[in-house]
Design an enzyme around this catalytic site. Structure first.
Site, short mmCIF file in Angstrom:
data_model
loop_
_atom_site.label_atom_id
_atom_site.label_comp_id
_atom_site.label_asym_id
_atom_site.label_seq_id
_atom_site.Cartn_x
_atom_site.Cartn_y
_atom_site.Cartn_z
N ASN A 9 1.76 42.73 79.79
CA ASN A 9 2.67 42.80 80.94
C ASN A 9 2.82 44.26 81.32
O ASN A 9 3.47 45.02 80.60
CB ASN A 9 4.02 42.18 80.53
CG ASN A 9 5.09 42.38 81.59
OD1 ASN A 9 4.79 42.71 82.73
ND2 ASN A 9 6.34 42.17 81.20
N LYS A 11 4.35 45.51 83.76
CA LYS A 11 5.65 45.79 84.40
C LYS A 11 5.45 46.64 85.66
O LYS A 11 4.42 46.52 86.31
CB LYS A 11 6.62 46.45 83.42
CG LYS A 11 6.72 45.69 82.11
CD LYS A 11 7.89 46.13 81.27
CE LYS A 11 7.82 45.44 79.94
NZ LYS A 11 9.05 45.57 79.16
N HIS A 94 11.11 36.50 82.74
CA HIS A 94 11.15 37.65 81.83
C HIS A 94 12.60 38.14 81.75
O HIS A 94 13.33 38.11 82.74
CB HIS A 94 10.21 38.76 82.33
CG HIS A 94 10.03 39.85 81.32
ND1 HIS A 94 10.96 40.86 81.16
CD2 HIS A 94 9.06 40.09 80.42
CE1 HIS A 94 10.55 41.66 80.19
NE2 HIS A 94 9.39 41.21 79.72
N GLU A 164 10.84 36.21 73.33
CA GLU A 164 10.99 37.67 73.32
C GLU A 164 12.45 38.04 73.09
O GLU A 164 13.25 38.01 74.04
CB GLU A 164 10.56 38.25 74.68
CG GLU A 164 9.14 37.95 75.06
CD GLU A 164 8.63 38.97 76.05
OE1 GLU A 164 7.66 39.66 75.71
OE2 GLU A 164 9.21 39.11 77.15
N GLY A 170 10.67 46.86 74.23
CA GLY A 170 10.64 48.27 74.61
C GLY A 170 11.46 49.17 73.69
O GLY A 170 11.69 50.34 74.00
N SER A 210 7.81 44.76 71.24
CA SER A 210 7.24 45.87 70.48
C SER A 210 6.04 45.47 69.62
O SER A 210 5.88 45.94 68.49
CB SER A 210 8.32 46.57 69.64
OG SER A 210 9.34 47.07 70.47
C1 PEP Z 1 7.72 42.72 77.39
O1 PEP Z 1 8.19 43.37 78.30
O2 PEP Z 1 7.42 41.54 77.59
C2 PEP Z 1 7.56 43.37 76.09
C3 PEP Z 1 7.39 42.61 75.04
O3 PEP Z 1 7.61 44.74 76.04
P1 PEP Z 1 7.27 45.69 74.78
O4 PEP Z 1 6.00 45.17 74.18
O5 PEP Z 1 7.14 47.04 75.35
O6 PEP Z 1 8.42 45.54 73.83
#
Ligand code: PEP
Length: 245
Positions: A9, A11, A94, A164, A170, A210
């Site tokens: 993703n 973003k 999300h 998630e 993040g 992460s």
């Molecule tokens: C996400 O935004 O779906 C995500 C999992 O971000 P990150 O891997 O940066 O934590």
């Protein structure tokens, strides 16, 4: 046997030139991967990404869509518009969209139904806040999001769910493999209660939060985890190490 699916993703990162550079780096590294690979660039890079991913295993996904075909919805993009340029996946619900754009479970449900009607694969996100986890409300939150967001779906096994935990997105803080697997198990149990065990056994559930080259292997070894939705780590060449874990 569920096929693993790893999605990046991007973003609101990567303008068109940066997107082309990243695709040029990653396509040779993951274009023949044995897992299902999905890149979700910003809208403006989608068409180019579809073109560059042609003849590879990489599918291209949007990060959102509207559930109506067309009309007076300024600033929105419909599933039909995405389909017309060859987009085949869409991330829905999300946590950033839920938090900053008030996206509700009801809207997620309408979008998921629409994506499936168009033959696109919805990647439906769910997950709890840190306060919810600390107060013991994580399971209720996840179960509630799945029940409302995935109701009345005829072909549920075509949906991908991404669990998630918001506190892990993040932040560099990953859920432990046991925590991640337990929550993906809550998702599977909920799907079983709604659509039966056979459907629950087929649906693919990703962990997101992460994920990086250092932790992908142990996460993927867990019984309820079928893939990953990756944010920050999907913007670098080392995303190939996540995909080819
Ligand atoms: C996400 O935004 O779906 C995500 C999992 O971000 P990150 O891997 O940066 O934590």
């Amino acid at each position: 046997m569920r096929k693993a699916i790893i999605a990046g993703n991007w973003k609101m990162n990567m303008d068109i030139n940066e997107s082309v550079d990243l695709m040029n780096t990653l396509v040779p590294l993951v274009g023949n991967a044995s897992v299902e690979v999905v890149f979700c660039p910003p809208y403006l890079s989608l068409q180019k990404a579809v073109e560059m991913a042609k003849d590879t295993v990489i599918g291209i996904g949007a990060q959102n869509m509207h559930y109506e075909k067309s009309g007076a919805f300024t600033g929105e993009v419909s599933g039909e518009m995405l389909q017309a340029i060859g987009v085949s996946y869409v991330v829905l619900g999300h946590s950033e969209r839920r938090e900053y754009f008030n996206e509700s479970d009801e809207a997620v449900n309408k979008k998921a139904l629409k994506a499936l009607e168009l033959g696109m694969t919805p990647i439906v996100c769910c997950g709890e806040t840190l306060a919810e986890r600390e107060s013991g409300a994580a399971k209720d939150k996840v179960v509630g999001q799945i029940k409302a967001g995935l109701k009345d779906i005829a072909d549920i096994e075509k949906v991908v769910v991404a669990y998630e935990p918001i506190w892990a997105i993040g932040t560099g803080k990953t859920a432990s493999k046991e925590e991640a697997d337990q929550a993906c198990g809550w998702v599977r149990e909920t799907i079983a209660s709604m659509y039966g065990q056979a459907a629950a056994d087929k649906i693919r559930i990703q962990y997101g939060g992460s994920v990086k080259p250092e932790n992908i292997k142990e996460l993927m070894a867990m019984p309820n985890i079928d893939g990953a939705l990756v944010g920050g780590a999907s913007l670098k060449a080392s995303f190939a190490q996540v995909v080819n874990f």
